[in-house]
Design an enzyme around this catalytic site. Sequence first.
Site, short mmCIF file in Angstrom:
data_model
loop_
_atom_site.label_atom_id
_atom_site.label_comp_id
_atom_site.label_asym_id
_atom_site.label_seq_id
_atom_site.Cartn_x
_atom_site.Cartn_y
_atom_site.Cartn_z
CE LYS A 281 -4.12 1.53 2.57
NZ LYS A 281 -4.84 1.30 3.83
O1 G3P Z 1 -8.11 1.90 4.13
C1 G3P Z 1 -8.09 3.29 4.39
C2 G3P Z 1 -8.46 3.56 5.78
O2 G3P Z 1 -7.65 2.77 6.60
C3 G3P Z 1 -8.51 4.98 6.28
O3 G3P Z 1 -9.60 5.00 7.12
O4 G3P Z 1 -11.07 5.64 8.91
O5 G3P Z 1 -8.70 6.50 8.87
O6 G3P Z 1 -10.37 7.36 7.26
P1 G3P Z 1 -9.94 6.20 8.09
#
Ligand code: G3P
Length: 197
Positions: free
Chosen positions: A87
């Site tokens: 990633k």
């Molecule tokens: O996969 C992307 C994710 O981990 C980000 O999520 O909840 O931090 O916006 P968030």
Amino acid sequence: MKFFIDTANLAQIREANEMGVLDGVTTNPSLMAKENIRGEEACRRHYLEICSIVDGDVSAEVIATDFDGMVREGEALAALHKNIVVKLPCTADGIRAVKYFAGKNIRTNCTLVFSAGQALLAAKAGATYVSPFVDRLDDICSDSVGLVAQIVDLYQTYDYTTQVLAASIRNTLHILQCAEVGADVVTCPLSAIKGLL
Ligand code: G3P
């Protein structure tokens, strides 16, 4: 549509897997830190544990933000297990790293995508997945599902094989809305998946 779980919590990964609907896992450095997994060695061990639970793609995010650092970390992560997807952030160095890994047949998830322009570059560089940040866009009053739809259309127009992975989803309605516009994958916490019930 594939369901990924967005967590590094092994109990939740097991529970989602046992429901029989789990296709993969996405993680990021803050999700790892939440489980008290710190340092490269501990992260590697944790990724291997995740890979032993789920028979599907596991996104492992690099911490470096420069090209050489991303390549070094990404190669080590990809060597861990066949299901690891590297990633990488959708920055200029990140796009360069996506292209580098595509040339080595190492799969990538190009993350931190907030615009169709970023998604176009990710696909052109050969990303396996692109991750538009749905709820983060909603947080700033932007049309997140509209962006997912725009990326899906754009990829269909040019026959890009990059899969649209709707990420940063926190609420269940977004799962359905992303499904309606043709996202290939959604990743979200277990609570949002259970919300479908
Ligand atoms: O996969 C992307 C994710 O981990 C980000 O999520 O909840 O931090 O916006 P968030």
